[in-house]
Scaffold this motif. Structure first.
Motif, PDB file in Angstrom:
ATOM      1  N   ALA A  26       0.686  -1.259  -0.154  1.00 20.46           N
ATOM      2  CA  ALA A  26       0.126   0.012  -0.036  1.00 20.46           C
ATOM      3  C   ALA A  26       0.764   1.208   0.198  1.00 20.46           C
ATOM      4  CB  ALA A  26      -0.704  -0.025   1.146  1.00 20.46           C
ATOM      5  N   ASP A  69      -5.543   6.360   3.078  1.00 22.01           N
ATOM      6  CA  ASP A  69      -6.278   7.250   2.327  1.00 22.01           C
ATOM      7  C   ASP A  69      -7.698   7.621   3.097  1.00 22.01           C
ATOM      8  OD1 ASP A  69      -4.749   6.930   0.040  1.00 22.01           O
ATOM      9  OD2 ASP A  69      -5.845   5.230  -0.656  1.00 22.01           O
ATOM     10  N   ARG A  71      -9.316   6.075   5.368  1.00 20.53           N
ATOM     11  CA  ARG A  71     -10.122   4.960   5.910  1.00 20.53           C
ATOM     12  C   ARG A  71      -9.438   3.688   6.627  1.00 20.53           C
ATOM     13  NH1 ARG A  71     -14.473   5.246   1.787  1.00 20.53           N
ATOM     14  NH2 ARG A  71     -13.774   7.002   0.193  1.00 20.53           N
ATOM     15  N   LEU A  93      -6.177  -4.631   3.548  1.00 19.43           N
ATOM     16  CA  LEU A  93      -6.368  -3.360   2.650  1.00 19.43           C
ATOM     17  C   LEU A  93      -7.401  -3.161   1.755  1.00 19.43           C
ATOM     18  CD1 LEU A  93      -2.584  -3.502   1.765  1.00 19.43           C
ATOM     19  CD2 LEU A  93      -3.699  -1.919   3.216  1.00 19.43           C
ATOM     20  N   ALA A  94      -7.909  -4.529   0.985  1.00 17.32           N
ATOM     21  CA  ALA A  94      -9.198  -4.369   0.351  1.00 17.32           C
ATOM     22  C   ALA A  94     -10.472  -3.903   1.135  1.00 17.32           C
ATOM     23  CB  ALA A  94      -9.388  -6.024  -0.124  1.00 17.32           C
ATOM     24  N   ALA A  96     -10.272  -1.837   3.620  1.00 14.70           N
ATOM     25  CA  ALA A  96     -10.219  -0.546   3.877  1.00 14.70           C
ATOM     26  C   ALA A  96     -10.723   0.298   2.731  1.00 14.70           C
ATOM     27  CB  ALA A  96      -8.669  -0.281   4.144  1.00 14.70           C
ATOM     28  N   ARG A  97     -10.611  -0.311   1.560  1.00 11.54           N
ATOM     29  CA  ARG A  97     -11.142   0.645   0.380  1.00 11.54           C
ATOM     30  C   ARG A  97     -12.475   0.638   0.099  1.00 11.54           C
ATOM     31  NH1 ARG A  97      -6.469  -2.164  -2.032  1.00 11.54           N
ATOM     32  NH2 ARG A  97      -7.875  -3.960  -2.620  1.00 11.54           N
ATOM     33  N   LEU A  98     -13.040  -0.222   0.945  1.00 14.04           N
ATOM     34  CA  LEU A  98     -14.736  -0.332   1.027  1.00 14.04           C
ATOM     35  C   LEU A  98     -15.345   0.447   2.129  1.00 14.04           C
ATOM     36  CD1 LEU A  98     -15.104  -4.120  -0.093  1.00 14.04           C
ATOM     37  CD2 LEU A  98     -15.496  -1.974  -1.481  1.00 14.04           C
TER      38      LEU A  98
END
Length: 478
Positions: A26, A69, A71, A93-94, A96-98
């Motif tokens: 990341a 970012d 989140r 990490l996936a 976190a993006r959601l």
């Protein structure tokens, strides 16, 4: 499950590797913290006066929290091989993006010294089934033919923490506990003890105590509901401490104005001093903050509540080292709470029989249902109730911490300083802070007794307690 030994790594190696993987996947701006704990738990259960189960397990858990970012997301797993760790980082990490943006993110724990509590006991960490069975046999022999049930457990934890701000920490701890019941004719007597070392757990003393209480609890009478003066034994005091911790000294509840706690205010009787003592637990919390003793109430005045980093930021203060897995939803909880006993010779304490002084269970007074420390509190009562234990307690009003629950494992009517009759169980409805408020504590024992929590690593410790009033609202059936 792939364990640390199989991977040839320490807990700190694994935690540092997880943080490194986050930066690889990341970028260096990602914030990450990882905690790795090995937990060995062994449990010997008995019922009908026989051991019926002996179980032992060793588990390694990895918990990761990332902030990317703006989140935040968390993830966990038990695989510590390279593929398992990479998969953990990838799915966290996936996630976190959601997730929605997290403007209240408090940041990571900065580098700070973490000092070991030094209470690891090797004999407890590597106790054999026979070591626990010896305590069970002693308990069963001591109840003198009554039906016996309960457990003896030993626990070992080794943990480490690392984050991308440069904080790292590690520690080890052990725990031993025994909880046993003796039963006769439908009457139960209970004895419990929690300690850092198995050799501090004496099955004979606990069995004698439980049997004496069971025999004295036979043929109970029913008393009308109402307010009674009470002496609460350490098992009942543990329920007070647990509910005060969960719903009162919880920093998230305090920030959300759902707690009775008002730091700087004399909310309790001057005899009350409450300290959260991390001795015997890992020396850092889930966020890597060092754990230190925290005085919550000092001589009746509320001084503090427990905070993790998020609740502390909301309150404009600093973390007290109480980050937990449920911190973002339930809040930080002081889970090793001690009510200090009366000083020797102090006005709220009683004299203790020298023959039993130093026995961590108190030691039963011959022919009585109480230990010597409790007997000193019972002796001045003209009329009241002696209560062994509370259970099934639930919060009705968080702001005043009104609790409803039931008594169990023995209630006795006290007249002129003597427990004269067993009493049927009551339902009660009481505000715990009110019951411990200014002018309500008539006596405090000298010797706190540590009570095990359902979750090993947590405990509640207090001496017997004499209170001016407790609101019993009816029989146990309603």
């Amino acid at each position: 499950m792939t364990g640390l030994r199989d991977a040839g790594a320490t807990e700190l190696d694994v935690a540092a590797r997880v943080v490194e993987l986050v930066h690889q996947l990341a970028g260096p701006a990602a914030e990450a913290e990882a905690i790795v704990v090995r937990h060995d738990l062994a449990l010997t259960r008995f019922a009908n006066s026989f051991i019926h189960q002996n179980v032992a397990g060793s588990q390694v858990t990895v918990r990761l929290r990332v902030h990317v970012d703006g989140r935040t997301a968390t993830g966990g797993g038990s695989l510590v091989d390279p593929d398992g760790l990479r998969a953990l980082v990838g799915r966290t990490l996936a996630a976190a993006r959601l997730c929605p943006p997290d403007p209240a993110w408090p940041g990571l724990t900065p580098p700070s010294a973490v000092h070991s509590n030094g209470l690891l006991d090797e004999a407890t960490a590597y106790a054999e089934p026979a070591d626990r069975a010896d305590r069970v046999r002693a308990f069963v022999d001591a109840v003198g033919g009554l039906e016996a049930a309960g457990y003896c457990r030993t626990s070992y934890r080794s943990g480490a923490f690392a984050n991308s701000a440069g904080q790292s920490a590690q520690g080890r701890t052990t725990e031993a506990a025994m909880d046993g019941i003796a039963r006769t004719g439908g009457a139960d007597g209970v004895a419990r003890l929690c300690a850092g070392r198995l050799d501090e757990v004496d099955g004979t003393l606990l069995g004698v105590r439980a049997a004496a209480k069971a025999r004295a609890a036979a043929d109970p009478v029913e008393l009308p509901p109402g307010r009674y003066e009470v002496v609460l034994e350490p098992a009942a005091v543990a329920d007070l401490l647990q509910n005060l911790a969960w719903s009162g000294f919880n920093g998230k509840r305090y920030v959300e104005r759902q707690s009775f706690a008002r730091p700087g205010t004399a909310q309790f009787d001057p005899a009350v001093t409450l300290v959260d003592d991390p001795t015997g637990t890992l020396p850092f919390d889930l966020e890597g903050t060092p754990r230190r003793a925290l005085t919550l109430v000092e001589a009746g005045t509320t001084r503090a509540v427990a905070h993790d980093r998020r609740s502390a930021a909301a309150a404009g203060t600093t973390s007290t080292g109480h980050g937990t897995p449920d911190g973002s939803t339930f809040g930080p909880v002081p889970s090793n709470l001690r009510l200090l006993g009366a000083p020797e010779g102090g006005p709220t304490g009683g004299a203790v029989d020298p023959a039993t002084d130093g026995d961590p269970t108190g030691g039963p007074v011959p022919g009585a249902v109480v230990d010597a420390d409790t007997a000193a509190l019972v002796a001045p009562m003209t009329r009241g109730l002696l209560v062994s234990d509370f259970w099934y307690t639930r919060v009705l009003d968080p702001l005043s911490l009104v609790i409803t629950g039931l008594t169990r494992n023995g209630v006795w009517l006290v007249e002129d300083g003597v427990p004269v009759r067993a009493v049927r169980n009551f339902r009660f409805t009481e505000s715990y802070p009110r019951a411990l408020g200014p002018g309500t504590v008539l006596g405090l024992g000298r010797r706190p007794v540590r009570q095990p929590d359902r979750t090993d690593g947590d405990w509640w410790e207090g001496p017997p307690l004499r209170l001016a009033s407790w609101n019993f609202t009816g029989g146990a059936s309603g």
